[in-house]
Scaffold this motif. Sequence first.
Motif, PDB file in Angstrom:
ATOM      1  N   THR A 135      -9.842   1.808  10.901  1.00  0.00           N
ATOM      2  CA  THR A 135     -10.956   1.011  10.392  1.00  0.00           C
ATOM      3  C   THR A 135     -10.952   0.978   8.871  1.00  0.00           C
ATOM      4  OG1 THR A 135     -12.255   1.653  12.334  1.00  0.00           O
ATOM      5  CG2 THR A 135     -13.446   0.690  10.489  1.00  0.00           C
ATOM      6  N   VAL A 136     -10.728   2.124   8.248  1.00  0.00           N
ATOM      7  CA  VAL A 136     -10.656   2.164   6.788  1.00  0.00           C
ATOM      8  C   VAL A 136      -9.501   1.303   6.288  1.00  0.00           C
ATOM      9  CG1 VAL A 136     -10.178   3.667   4.815  1.00  0.00           C
ATOM     10  CG2 VAL A 136     -11.791   4.401   6.586  1.00  0.00           C
ATOM     11  N   LEU A 137      -8.341   1.417   6.913  1.00  0.00           N
ATOM     12  CA  LEU A 137      -7.179   0.622   6.506  1.00  0.00           C
ATOM     13  C   LEU A 137      -7.438  -0.869   6.695  1.00  0.00           C
ATOM     14  CD1 LEU A 137      -4.218   0.526   5.590  1.00  0.00           C
ATOM     15  CD2 LEU A 137      -3.549   0.768   7.993  1.00  0.00           C
ATOM     16  N   ALA A 138      -8.050  -1.247   7.803  1.00  0.00           N
ATOM     17  CA  ALA A 138      -8.327  -2.662   8.064  1.00  0.00           C
ATOM     18  C   ALA A 138      -9.291  -3.235   7.039  1.00  0.00           C
ATOM     19  CB  ALA A 138      -8.887  -2.831   9.478  1.00  0.00           C
ATOM     20  N   LEU A 139     -10.290  -2.459   6.627  1.00  0.00           N
ATOM     21  CA  LEU A 139     -11.236  -2.945   5.616  1.00  0.00           C
ATOM     22  C   LEU A 139     -10.553  -3.193   4.281  1.00  0.00           C
ATOM     23  CD1 LEU A 139     -14.366  -0.737   6.370  1.00  0.00           C
ATOM     24  CD2 LEU A 139     -14.296  -3.232   6.379  1.00  0.00           C
ATOM     25  N   VAL A 140      -9.706  -2.286   3.867  1.00  0.00           N
ATOM     26  CA  VAL A 140      -9.020  -2.437   2.587  1.00  0.00           C
ATOM     27  C   VAL A 140      -8.081  -3.641   2.615  1.00  0.00           C
ATOM     28  CG1 VAL A 140      -7.411  -1.362   0.990  1.00  0.00           C
ATOM     29  CG2 VAL A 140      -9.218   0.003   2.046  1.00  0.00           C
ATOM     30  N   LEU A 141      -7.294  -3.778   3.675  1.00  0.00           N
ATOM     31  CA  LEU A 141      -6.359  -4.903   3.768  1.00  0.00           C
ATOM     32  C   LEU A 141      -7.085  -6.234   3.908  1.00  0.00           C
ATOM     33  CD1 LEU A 141      -3.589  -3.390   6.085  1.00  0.00           C
ATOM     34  CD2 LEU A 141      -3.590  -3.611   3.604  1.00  0.00           C
ATOM     35  N   LEU A 142      -8.204  -6.252   4.636  1.00  0.00           N
ATOM     36  CA  LEU A 142      -8.981  -7.484   4.762  1.00  0.00           C
ATOM     37  C   LEU A 142      -9.565  -7.889   3.410  1.00  0.00           C
ATOM     38  CD1 LEU A 142     -10.216  -9.690   6.559  1.00  0.00           C
ATOM     39  CD2 LEU A 142     -12.178  -8.183   6.895  1.00  0.00           C
ATOM     40  N   GLY A 143     -10.016  -6.919   2.622  1.00  0.00           N
ATOM     41  CA  GLY A 143     -10.523  -7.243   1.298  1.00  0.00           C
ATOM     42  C   GLY A 143      -9.460  -7.875   0.418  1.00  0.00           C
ATOM     43  N   ASN A 144      -8.233  -7.365   0.475  1.00  0.00           N
ATOM     44  CA  ASN A 144      -7.136  -7.964  -0.298  1.00  0.00           C
ATOM     45  C   ASN A 144      -6.846  -9.381   0.160  1.00  0.00           C
ATOM     46  OD1 ASN A 144      -5.640  -5.960  -2.256  1.00  0.00           O
ATOM     47  ND2 ASN A 144      -6.289  -4.747  -0.512  1.00  0.00           N
ATOM     48  N   ALA A 145      -6.815  -9.595   1.473  1.00  0.00           N
ATOM     49  CA  ALA A 145      -6.537 -10.935   2.004  1.00  0.00           C
ATOM     50  C   ALA A 145      -7.639 -11.911   1.626  1.00  0.00           C
ATOM     51  CB  ALA A 145      -6.373 -10.863   3.518  1.00  0.00           C
TER      52      ALA A 145
END
Length: 590
Positions: free
Chosen positions: A273-283
Amino acid sequence: MTTTPPLETAVLVQAAAKRRSLFRRLLTNPQGAVCLVFLLFVVFLGLSCSWLAPHGPNVTDLSAVDASPFSSGHLLGADSTGRDILSRLMWGARQTLLACVVVLVVSVVLGVTSGLAAGFYRGRVDAVLNWVSDVVMSTPGVILLIALYARTGSNIVAAMAVYGLIVAPSYFRLVRSVVLGVRSELYVDAAKVVGLSDRRIVGRHVLWAVRAPVVIQSSFVLAAGIAMEAGLGFLGLSNPAKASWGGVLQEAFGNIYNNKAGVLWPALLISLTVLALVLLGNALRDVLQSSAHSRTLSPRRRRELTRQAQEQRQSTTTDPAAAPAEAVLSIRGLRIGYPDGENSVREVVHGVDLDVRRGEIHGLVGESGSGKSQIAFSTLGILPREAVVLGGSIVLDGKDLLADDQQLRAARGRRIAYVPQEPMSNLDPCFTVGAQLTHGLRAVKKMSKQEAERELLRLLARVGIKDPERVFRQYPHEISGGMAQRVLICGAVASNPDLIVADEPTTALDVTVQAEVLELLRELRDERGLAVILVTHNLGVVADICDTVSVMRDGRIVERSDVAALFESPAEDYTRELLSSARRVEIAEV
């Protein structure tokens, strides 16, 4: 019954279409789409746990104590008291979502608002808010939360609100730095001149500029909120009567020797979940920035257009013998387009042919938007990312630069050099003039640093700089615009190129310096036999320095002639209009 005015309806429809386009662009980003789907799945599990969870959060089954994964009735196994791990993770998602919302709302409201005020008003407001931010940042967050637990008990909302206050300075510093840069922009001054209030300027212009940094920062804050909530639960500071991811992890860690697999599921869920939030923010940041700057083609459509252009070049290969023998560069059938939607392209340069001979200064003249700079940038390979070369060739020594990126990279800086329009913005303020020139020369020529410095000092003296050693040690802000342009001309000719592309090199200079720079280009052409493409809208510059001129209009060359013949007897009506307009400007200035 009220009706919406047609204009307002059109604006609403356009805004809705923009939102749909933004969401569609996010879904076409593989990284963004995968992260978004995963996060929506987690949110769905948390919101639907009341009717989808197999068991209640605290329902125990003594026959399933430390049950292994995929056992009967317990997909992820059970903990040391017989509680279903999957159900507790689903119920714990609610607690996590609540913690994320509280942290985000508190930190954004406090941090963004104070950052806007400090950056826009500066002065005493900036000093006070900076002091408050420093005080908050110096506060040990974890110790403060533990002390708060002694006062409020396991109140996750209060703890996350305090954590949001601790995180707010990160927004404050980010927004303040962006606003300080935006505040000095000319369009902000123009908004003040037309009478807009500070509130409208901040809401319409300044806030729009900080949205992308705030979005990416929010992804980190949400991830940090999840980690903090899980950490508090792991330390035993959450409410034991309510399921939480940190509580599940704490219980599993304490029972790790009896049920090793129990630790895997909460740890994996928190990490993903933490990884998905960070990558989604970049996208999402990339999508916001691309949508704000320009339209973009879909990847499939861009690949299709690129393939068609390659096929066209292969079927209509330019014969080197067809170009004039003295031509340094030959452009044939060049077509350039820009996105006009996800699958449509608006062509801005239509099949241009151009030959540039050795020792010739070839002027490209025309009104703004006629395509002059597009031809120059395509020759250098520095077209904007959204641009698409739809066809044609650019041939240097019999090799098509558009068909081979390696040939283009090999020619750029060595065979083809560039003199830009804005000299000051093309020098890095972090390095001295000498360091930048030396680095550029050694990148294209094999020589020692001492040899490069000697050569560059000689060239600086040649281009009219009276004290080369002093200028060599200075930073760009310490020299004038005319001197900066001479420095860039020195860097362009240092590699002894065959062709120089000068994109309106005198526009940013005053009249006397313009004449000096033009005379310098003429002298260098005569000394080195250079070919020069001079992009300009100034017919006076064309008459003064150019040998041949091509007149452009709407992406086409409408007339090509020697300079003397063009000024004496122009063949096209458009050329006569340009000449008459230039004469009217000269008379008005007199």
